[in-house]
Design an enzyme around this catalytic site. Structure first.
Site, PDB file in Angstrom:
ATOM      1  N   ASN A 183       1.207   3.844   6.613  1.00  0.00           N
ATOM      2  CA  ASN A 183       0.109   2.898   6.377  1.00  0.00           C
ATOM      3  C   ASN A 183       0.602   1.488   6.047  1.00  0.00           C
ATOM      4  O   ASN A 183      -0.201   0.565   5.993  1.00  0.00           O
ATOM      5  CB  ASN A 183      -0.749   3.359   5.191  1.00  0.00           C
ATOM      6  CG  ASN A 183      -1.676   4.485   5.578  1.00  0.00           C
ATOM      7  OD1 ASN A 183      -1.813   4.793   6.752  1.00  0.00           O
ATOM      8  ND2 ASN A 183      -2.290   5.098   4.588  1.00  0.00           N
ATOM      9  N   LYS A 184       1.878   1.319   5.784  1.00  0.00           N
ATOM     10  CA  LYS A 184       2.372   0.035   5.296  1.00  0.00           C
ATOM     11  C   LYS A 184       2.640  -0.926   6.463  1.00  0.00           C
ATOM     12  O   LYS A 184       2.410  -0.593   7.612  1.00  0.00           O
ATOM     13  CB  LYS A 184       3.610   0.268   4.427  1.00  0.00           C
ATOM     14  CG  LYS A 184       3.312   1.164   3.201  1.00  0.00           C
ATOM     15  CD  LYS A 184       2.425   0.493   2.187  1.00  0.00           C
ATOM     16  CE  LYS A 184       1.800   1.394   1.131  1.00  0.00           C
ATOM     17  NZ  LYS A 184       2.625   2.276   0.357  1.00  0.00           N
ATOM     18  N   ASN A 185       3.142  -2.142   6.159  1.00  0.00           N
ATOM     19  CA  ASN A 185       3.265  -3.177   7.197  1.00  0.00           C
ATOM     20  C   ASN A 185       4.224  -2.783   8.313  1.00  0.00           C
ATOM     21  O   ASN A 185       4.092  -3.242   9.434  1.00  0.00           O
ATOM     22  CB  ASN A 185       3.723  -4.498   6.581  1.00  0.00           C
ATOM     23  CG  ASN A 185       2.685  -5.052   5.619  1.00  0.00           C
ATOM     24  OD1 ASN A 185       1.544  -4.616   5.619  1.00  0.00           O
ATOM     25  ND2 ASN A 185       3.090  -6.011   4.797  1.00  0.00           N
TER      26      ASN A 185
END
Ligand SMILES: *Cc1c(COP(=O)(O)O)cnc(C)c1O
Length: 384
Positions: A183-185
């Site tokens: 879910n992170k960048n």
């Protein structure tokens, strides 16, 4: 349901990354090896930092960093109530006591004006979280920490690609932890890293992440050239695998483009929603910065919306649109209430935000058509 489910987040994995994972699998070397070594160098270059330590997760990065800061039982670590539970869990696991500072309701980051009054003789570390990828005001934070002789550990799980006054988060300061969760960048599947400018920290984390093995120790004892090693402390098993690093090497190269698209989508929301009474939109601080928009998190205005946050999330789900909840106030979870005596009312800004916050869909591969669909569905929901 006519339209496919739209998740609130989705990783973008390039064909080049997929090909490299396959090559790694076929190479015969899939655990920690040459890909992790290359990813380590790439991270050092990206952050212009002397030490980068890829790990299995940001959670283990926070844990090992705090262990390497040698907390004594009862030592206090100051952080924010608006964060993922891992931030507080790892403070406790490293032997510390979490002390919270309420958020600024505009930036949703720790209110630096309240920081100094939370410092006691037991305070050892300040642990800010760059919420949603918006940088914490680090100049005053480091100034206060410096004056009190405190370490700073930045939970930068949301903030790879973020800039503060023209400098990348991770390119200056004490120690930062980044997450590569899907879910992170950017992602490596599960994964994370620690960036530090402190050699002793880097050496200690390197030992802690792999069984307490110290390869320099066997060099000192004159056994170089052999496979031998020394165990200098009881370590964990937190090393990143080459399969993960093969993805990360490509993700890091593509990150700049991801951040551009995240900014476009966030600006699109800001513009489209600017006169909707149902939302209080994310606000920006006055200092120069680049937001990485890990998540787009408006606050619902229950009276105007005719529904609360949970009802909104459920209604969106029924229309096949995913949303996220980042986060419930950590201090109100049963463990934290019981172990540290936290109560409702302790951090009123965070408590209000945590009742109203919602993450709308935003990810680099999201199309304008998908974005319009989110806006259309919300419009119908609020106006029917
Ligand atoms: C995701 C996250 C973590 C933990 O990251 P993992 O890589 O999943 O362990 C820690 N802190 C914050 C603020 C996060 O959002």
């Amino acid at each position: 349901m006519s339209e496919e489910f739209l998740p609130f987040s989705k990783p973008s994995i390039s064909q080049a990354a997929i090909d490299d994972v396959v090559a790694c699998l076929k190479s015969g070397w899939i655990a920690t090896g040459p890909k992790v070594a290359q990813f380590t160098d790439d991270l050092k270059n990206y952050f212009n930092a002397p030490y980068a330590l890829p790990l299995m997760s940001a959670t283990t990065g926070l844990h090992l960093s705090l262990l390497a800061m040698h907390l004594e039982p009862g030592d206090e670590v100051i952080t924010t109530p608006l964060t993922f539970a891992a931030t507080l869990n790892t403070i406790v696991l490293a032997g510390g006591k979490p002390v919270l500072v309420d958020i600024d309701p505009r930036t949703l980051n720790m209110d630096i004006n309240l920081l100094e009054s939370a410092i006691t003789p037991r305070t050892r570390v300040v642990l800010p979280v760059h919420f949603a990828g918006l940088p914490v005001d680090l100049d005053p934070l480091y100034e206060i920490a410096g004056r009190h002789g405190l370490r700073v550990l930045e939970d930068a799980a949301h903030a790879i690609g973020t800039e503060y006054k023209g400098r990348r988060i991770g390119s200056f300061g004490d120690t930062q932890v980044f997450s590569f969760h899907p879910n992170k960048n950017m992602t490596t599947g599960e994964g994370g890293c620690v960036i530090t400018r402190d050699q002793q920290m880097a050496d200690q984390i390197a030992r802690l992440r792999f069984h307490g093995i110290d390869r320099q120790a066997w060099n000192r004892y004159g056994k170089s050239g052999t496979q031998d090693y020394e165990i200098v402390l009881p370590g964990y098993k937190s090393n990143m695998m080459d399969i993960q690093a093969a993805i990360g090497i490509h993700q890091l190269r593509e990150l700049g483009g991801f951040i551009v698209r995240r900014n476009e989508l966030a600006a699109r929301y800001q513009q489209a929603l600017s006169d909707w009474p149902q939302w209080t939109l994310p606000q920006r601080p006055v200092f120069d910065h680049l937001h990485s928009w890990h998540i787009y998190t408006p606050l619902i205005n229950e009276d105007a919306a005719g529904m609360n946050r949970n009802e909104f999330m459920q209604a969106m789900k029924e229309k096949n649109i995913g949303t996220g909840l980042h986060y419930r106030a950590v201090h109100l979870y049963p463990y934290y209430r019981q172990a540290f005596g936290f109560n409702l009312g302790d951090y009123p800004n965070a408590e209000d935000v945590c009742e109203r916050i919602v993450s709308l869909p935003l990810f680099p591969g999201m199309t304008d058509a998908e974005h319009d669909r989110v806006l259309d569905v919300m419009y119908t929901l609020f106006n029917s």
